[in-house]
Design a protein around this motif. Structure first.
Motif, PDB file in Angstrom:
ATOM      1  N   GLY A 118       0.836  -1.186   0.000  1.00 30.14           N
ATOM      2  CA  GLY A 118       0.000   0.000   0.000  1.00 30.14           C
ATOM      3  C   GLY A 118       0.871   1.235   0.000  1.00 30.14           C
ATOM      4  N   PHE A 119       0.244   2.369   0.104  1.00 26.42           N
ATOM      5  CA  PHE A 119       0.983   3.623   0.132  1.00 26.42           C
ATOM      6  C   PHE A 119       0.215   4.623   0.972  1.00 26.42           C
ATOM      7  CE2 PHE A 119      -1.313   3.030  -3.848  1.00 26.42           C
ATOM      8  CZ  PHE A 119      -2.155   4.130  -3.909  1.00 26.42           C
ATOM      9  N   LEU A 120       0.903   5.709   1.306  1.00 24.12           N
ATOM     10  CA  LEU A 120       0.353   6.716   2.208  1.00 24.12           C
ATOM     11  C   LEU A 120       0.464   8.088   1.573  1.00 24.12           C
ATOM     12  CD1 LEU A 120       2.299   5.707   5.451  1.00 24.12           C
ATOM     13  CD2 LEU A 120       0.057   4.860   4.743  1.00 24.12           C
ATOM     14  N   MET A 121      -0.438   8.957   1.969  1.00 29.63           N
ATOM     15  CA  MET A 121      -0.316  10.372   1.635  1.00 29.63           C
ATOM     16  C   MET A 121      -0.470  11.161   2.929  1.00 29.63           C
ATOM     17  SD  MET A 121      -0.008  12.177  -1.323  1.00 29.63           S
ATOM     18  CE  MET A 121      -1.143  11.712  -2.640  1.00 29.63           C
ATOM     19  N   HIS A 122       0.640  11.715   3.401  1.00 31.35           N
ATOM     20  CA  HIS A 122       0.579  12.619   4.548  1.00 31.35           C
ATOM     21  C   HIS A 122       0.104  13.986   4.076  1.00 31.35           C
ATOM     22  CE1 HIS A 122       2.685  10.517   7.882  1.00 31.35           C
ATOM     23  NE2 HIS A 122       3.180   9.800   6.884  1.00 31.35           N
ATOM     24  N   VAL A 123      -0.804  14.560   4.827  1.00 34.88           N
ATOM     25  CA  VAL A 123      -1.275  15.924   4.576  1.00 34.88           C
ATOM     26  C   VAL A 123      -0.868  16.765   5.775  1.00 34.88           C
ATOM     27  CG1 VAL A 123      -3.254  17.392   4.080  1.00 34.88           C
ATOM     28  CG2 VAL A 123      -3.217  15.021   3.237  1.00 34.88           C
ATOM     29  N   CYS A 124       0.053  17.686   5.559  1.00 35.80           N
ATOM     30  CA  CYS A 124       0.623  18.491   6.639  1.00 35.80           C
ATOM     31  C   CYS A 124       0.204  19.945   6.474  1.00 35.80           C
ATOM     32  CB  CYS A 124       2.144  18.373   6.625  1.00 35.80           C
ATOM     33  SG  CYS A 124       3.004  19.597   7.648  1.00 35.80           S
ATOM     34  N   GLN A 125      -0.342  20.524   7.541  1.00 33.41           N
ATOM     35  CA  GLN A 125      -0.660  21.946   7.552  1.00 33.41           C
ATOM     36  C   GLN A 125       0.571  22.713   7.993  1.00 33.41           C
ATOM     37  OE1 GLN A 125      -4.091  23.028   9.862  1.00 33.41           O
ATOM     38  NE2 GLN A 125      -3.997  25.185   9.291  1.00 33.41           N
ATOM     39  N   LEU A 126       1.064  23.568   7.116  1.00 31.51           N
ATOM     40  CA  LEU A 126       2.357  24.210   7.332  1.00 31.51           C
ATOM     41  C   LEU A 126       2.315  25.314   8.383  1.00 31.51           C
ATOM     42  CD1 LEU A 126       3.567  24.396   3.632  1.00 31.51           C
ATOM     43  CD2 LEU A 126       4.443  22.901   5.427  1.00 31.51           C
ATOM     44  N   ARG A 127       1.210  26.022   8.480  1.00 30.52           N
ATOM     45  CA  ARG A 127       1.104  27.124   9.447  1.00 30.52           C
ATOM     46  C   ARG A 127      -0.240  27.017  10.169  1.00 30.52           C
ATOM     47  NH1 ARG A 127       3.061  28.826   4.760  1.00 30.52           N
ATOM     48  NH2 ARG A 127       1.053  29.642   4.070  1.00 30.52           N
ATOM     49  N   PRO A 128      -0.339  26.128  11.167  1.00 32.70           N
ATOM     50  CA  PRO A 128      -1.639  25.817  11.768  1.00 32.70           C
ATOM     51  C   PRO A 128      -2.307  26.970  12.510  1.00 32.70           C
ATOM     52  CG  PRO A 128      -0.039  24.107  12.268  1.00 32.70           C
ATOM     53  CD  PRO A 128       0.715  25.257  11.684  1.00 32.70           C
ATOM     54  N   GLY A 129      -1.527  27.904  13.056  1.00 37.22           N
ATOM     55  CA  GLY A 129      -2.130  29.012  13.777  1.00 37.22           C
ATOM     56  C   GLY A 129      -2.317  28.765  15.259  1.00 37.22           C
ATOM     57  N   SER A 130      -2.096  27.555  15.735  1.00 34.14           N
ATOM     58  CA  SER A 130      -2.232  27.270  17.168  1.00 34.14           C
ATOM     59  C   SER A 130      -0.963  27.704  17.893  1.00 34.14           C
ATOM     60  CB  SER A 130      -2.490  25.781  17.398  1.00 34.14           C
ATOM     61  OG  SER A 130      -1.429  25.012  16.866  1.00 34.14           O
ATOM     62  N   ILE A 131      -1.136  28.216  19.089  1.00 34.35           N
ATOM     63  CA  ILE A 131      -0.012  28.629  19.930  1.00 34.35           C
ATOM     64  C   ILE A 131      -0.142  27.906  21.268  1.00 34.35           C
ATOM     65  CG2 ILE A 131       1.179  30.528  21.054  1.00 34.35           C
ATOM     66  CD1 ILE A 131       1.361  30.653  18.038  1.00 34.35           C
ATOM     67  N   ALA A 151      15.952  25.165  17.759  1.00 39.91           N
ATOM     68  CA  ALA A 151      14.678  25.488  17.116  1.00 39.91           C
ATOM     69  C   ALA A 151      13.750  26.293  18.008  1.00 39.91           C
ATOM     70  CB  ALA A 151      13.988  24.202  16.668  1.00 39.91           C
ATOM     71  N   SER A 152      14.012  26.317  19.308  1.00 43.52           N
ATOM     72  CA  SER A 152      13.141  27.064  20.209  1.00 43.52           C
ATOM     73  C   SER A 152      13.215  28.570  19.977  1.00 43.52           C
ATOM     74  CB  SER A 152      13.481  26.755  21.677  1.00 43.52           C
ATOM     75  OG  SER A 152      14.702  27.347  22.066  1.00 43.52           O
ATOM     76  N   ILE A 153      14.263  29.070  19.323  1.00 44.81           N
ATOM     77  CA  ILE A 153      14.370  30.519  19.129  1.00 44.81           C
ATOM     78  C   ILE A 153      13.597  30.994  17.903  1.00 44.81           C
ATOM     79  CG2 ILE A 153      16.639  30.503  20.228  1.00 44.81           C
ATOM     80  CD1 ILE A 153      17.832  31.205  17.442  1.00 44.81           C
ATOM     81  N   MET A 154      13.079  30.092  17.089  1.00 48.64           N
ATOM     82  CA  MET A 154      12.310  30.511  15.915  1.00 48.64           C
ATOM     83  C   MET A 154      11.080  31.288  16.379  1.00 48.64           C
ATOM     84  SD  MET A 154      12.341  27.173  13.416  1.00 48.64           S
ATOM     85  CE  MET A 154      13.846  26.220  13.106  1.00 48.64           C
ATOM     86  N   PRO A 155      10.880  32.515  15.888  1.00 51.48           N
ATOM     87  CA  PRO A 155       9.704  33.269  16.300  1.00 51.48           C
ATOM     88  C   PRO A 155       8.399  32.661  15.783  1.00 51.48           C
ATOM     89  CG  PRO A 155      11.373  34.696  15.316  1.00 51.48           C
ATOM     90  CD  PRO A 155      11.768  33.286  15.020  1.00 51.48           C
ATOM     91  N   SER A 156       8.485  31.986  14.633  1.00 49.65           N
ATOM     92  CA  SER A 156       7.332  31.302  14.049  1.00 49.65           C
ATOM     93  C   SER A 156       7.847  30.110  13.266  1.00 49.65           C
ATOM     94  CB  SER A 156       6.530  32.249  13.145  1.00 49.65           C
ATOM     95  OG  SER A 156       7.368  32.816  12.149  1.00 49.65           O
ATOM     96  N   ILE A 157       6.988  29.139  13.090  1.00 48.39           N
ATOM     97  CA  ILE A 157       7.412  27.903  12.445  1.00 48.39           C
ATOM     98  C   ILE A 157       7.605  28.110  10.950  1.00 48.39           C
ATOM     99  CG2 ILE A 157       5.097  26.982  11.941  1.00 48.39           C
ATOM    100  CD1 ILE A 157       6.243  24.245  13.013  1.00 48.39           C
ATOM    101  N   VAL A 158       8.591  27.447  10.380  1.00 50.66           N
ATOM    102  CA  VAL A 158       8.828  27.533   8.945  1.00 50.66           C
ATOM    103  C   VAL A 158       7.907  26.567   8.211  1.00 50.66           C
ATOM    104  CG1 VAL A 158      11.207  28.305   9.173  1.00 50.66           C
ATOM    105  CG2 VAL A 158      10.725  25.851   9.052  1.00 50.66           C
ATOM    106  N   SER A 159       7.687  26.854   6.935  1.00 51.55           N
ATOM    107  CA  SER A 159       6.760  26.066   6.123  1.00 51.55           C
ATOM    108  C   SER A 159       7.482  24.879   5.498  1.00 51.55           C
ATOM    109  CB  SER A 159       6.142  26.956   5.048  1.00 51.55           C
ATOM    110  OG  SER A 159       5.558  28.104   5.614  1.00 51.55           O
ATOM    111  N   ALA A 160       8.032  24.027   6.350  1.00 55.84           N
ATOM    112  CA  ALA A 160       8.835  22.897   5.881  1.00 55.84           C
ATOM    113  C   ALA A 160       9.299  22.097   7.087  1.00 55.84           C
ATOM    114  CB  ALA A 160      10.061  23.400   5.101  1.00 55.84           C
ATOM    115  N   ASN A 161       9.880  20.922   6.838  1.00 57.07           N
ATOM    116  CA  ASN A 161      10.572  20.196   7.899  1.00 57.07           C
ATOM    117  C   ASN A 161      11.604  21.132   8.521  1.00 57.07           C
ATOM    118  OD1 ASN A 161       9.683  18.470   5.596  1.00 57.07           O
ATOM    119  ND2 ASN A 161      10.171  16.829   7.008  1.00 57.07           N
TER     120      ASN A 161
END
Length: 565
Positions: A404-417, A529-539
């Protein structure tokens, strides 16, 4: 006189970069302190890319994966009907680069320009591109012909790479897959038929489109931060690695950090340093700060911890990527999997790995991907797809048997804090972690649209010979309400926590963006990674390597200039 000029707490991506760069001057004494074991880069379970699927599989614990893992857990999440999420982090020199999926994606120009515009001059995309190039040895360009087995849109892949965006002489090798499963090519063709353009380089001029990922690998093997940055400089007499050492707090004289307290082999000790740098990640770095008296004064008082500096932003601003997985059963044996029909091929994979470092064992199965916007009026992607050429999955899929195979769907900027908080003053007790998913500005709409975009790709003709049925959530789950229920029940993170010691100059900021020092104290910095002011749109690992490279320059410049905290 302190024993060391720099004590770096945490041997992950950022810590190994700092250990390398700060010890270049033989007169500078550097100590890297790591809670886990040392010498991991050449261990088979680490260097085999496919082995990543075993680290979190309980049935495969006998292979040794658990000793590389440190587990955290969220508090019951109100937006997930009280469900708690397991949060694994890597342990040992190399940190999470020992166990991650090895995908190397930098993020979008807008991500870094947003950092700059939030009060962090010098941290925009144009400022950071030289550091992305500095850290990288891009195999496709450094070794012409290394990607000749990959034709991309009926053209050689290497001819479609703009060298302006890549480095050739850095410590970290970035490479395409040595073997591409035919299902990845099916995915690319189907995505094009669904209206998504090809993109030969997600780290080039634009991110949007569909393509094949590049990986922190060399000659088919995983490359970790330990292997890339630490192992080549272990011979330096001024660099010491203290492994299997748990830091319990930072030692202060008034408001000046003077060392660390630690536990090792059941004994306690203190080691002195002129500068302490926390690189322990988005859960542990803020936890250590709070245990040491830096954080919200009211919360510290509640736990009986003497106040060193009132910084209410410590532990706040927690962000991560939201992810759901669509699982498909295949009618063909083209996807990777264990079955009698595939037994001869799988035996061949063993020999192909041993003698050529190619085939299944050189893959993470997460081979293809896409960056897509769910908003037709915007070309800035808010969804990342991961197409996995097998059903084995670190998050939720059914296992290794069958095809089988998978498709991950990732929200890059969820908005939750969310936030990381103390449970007690005991260093041995994990902090309280809450993401607040689907509360505030975080909704399910983007993930719901992303699922439908992913399904539209697998509905295209190239998948027809291979697709049997959708197993999870299943073809009957179509309405907004049904998809929302599926998301609430199954959503997880991609294990990319950031933001809990955010750099900036505002009231809730923790780290100075020019010196990397903690506001209000001396001799103490945070670089991870804790110093990032906001999450990047990628791994997030690529951005973590990059910020550590820049931070090393800033630290050396600040210290050379005698900049005060």
């Amino acid at each position: 006189m302190p024993e060391f000029d720099y004590i770096i707490v945490g041997g992950g991506a950022a810590g190994c970069v700092l250990a390398n760069r700060l010890s270049e001057n033989p007169a500078t004494r550097v100590c890297l302190v790591e809670a886990g074991v040392d010498g991991n880069a050449r261990k088979a379970i680490v260097r085999i890319p496919l082995a990543m699927v075993t680290f979190m599989a309980p049935t495969l614990a006998f292979l040794g994966g658990p000793k590389f893992m440190s587990w955290f857990q969220t508090e019951p999440e109100p937006g997930l009907q009280g469900r708690s999420l397991a949060l694994p982090r890597g342990k040992g020199t190399g940190g999470s680069t020992n166990v991650n999926g090895q995908i190397f994606i930098r993020g979008q120009r807008e991500d870094f320009d947003h950092w700059r515009d939030r009060g962090n001059p010098g941290w925009g995309y144009d400022d950071l591109l030289p550091y992305f190039r500095k850290l990288e040895r891009f195999d496709i360009l450094a070794e012409p012909g290394s990607a000749r087995h990959i034709r991309f849109g009926d053209k050689p892949l290497e001819g479609q790479i703009d060298p302006t965006y890549h480095g050739l002489g850095g410590p970290l090798n970035i490479a395409p897959l040595r073997s591409v499963n035919p299902m990845a090519e099916v995915f690319l063709e189907a995505a094009q038929q669904a209206g998504h353009p090809l993109n030969a380089d997600f780290n080039g001029a634009r991110q949007n489109g569909v393509g094949l990922y590049t990986f922190t690998q060399k000659n088919g093997e995983r490359v970790t931060s330990e292997g890339a940055y630490l192992d080549p400089v272990r011979h330096r007499q001024n660099l010491i690695v203290m492994s299997e050492t748990e830091v319990t707090r930072i030692v202060f004289a008034a408001r000046k950090a003077t060392g660390i307290a630690f536990r090792r082999n059941g004994e306690q000790g203190v080691v002195g340093g002129r500068e302490i740098i926390l690189s322990a990640g988005s859960f542990v770095s803020p936890h250590l700060l709070m245990l040491s008296g830096i954080g919200n004064a009211k919360e510290l008082s509640r736990h009986g911890i003497p106040l060193v500096a009132h910084l209410p932003g410590v532990g706040e601003n927690l962000q991560d990527h939201l992810d759901v997985t669509i699982e498909y059963r295949a009618r063909s044996i083209a996807p990777y999997g264990v079955s009698w029909r595939a037994a001869p091929r799988n035996a061949g994979h063993v020999f192909n790995w041993v003698f050529n470092k190619r085939g299944l064992f050189s893959s993470t199965t997460g081979e293809g991907g896409a960056f897509i916007s769910t908003d037709p009026s915007s070309d800035r992607p808010d969804i990342q797809l991961f197409f996995c050429t097998g059903r084995a999955n670190t998050q939720a899929a059914s296992g290794f048997t069958g095809h089988g195979f998978l498709m991950h769907v990732c929200q890059l900027r969820p908005g939750s804090i969310g936030r990381v908080a103390l449970k007690s003053a005991d260093p041995g007790e994990r902090p309280a972690i809450l993401y607040n998913f689907f509360r505030g500005d975080s909704t399910m709409e983007t993930l719901r649209k992303g699922i439908r975009l992913a399904r539209n790709i697998t509905a295209q003709a190239p998948f027809a010979p291979h697709l049997d049925t959708e197993i999870d959530p299943g073809p009957d789950i179509e309405s907004d309400g049904a998809l929302d229920a599926f998301i609430r029940e199954r959503v997880g993170t991609l294990f990319h926590p950031v933001g809990t010691c955010a750099m900036g100059r505002g009231e809730r900021s923790v780290v100075d963006p020019v010196t990397m020092r903690i506001h209000g104290v001396q001799g103490l910095r945070v670089v991870d990674a804790s110093i990032m002011p906001s999450i990047v749109s990628a791994n997030t690992v690529a951005a973590t390597y990059c910020l550590a490279e820049k931070a090393a320059d800033l630290i050396l410049a600040a210290d050379d200039d005698g900049v005060a905290a």
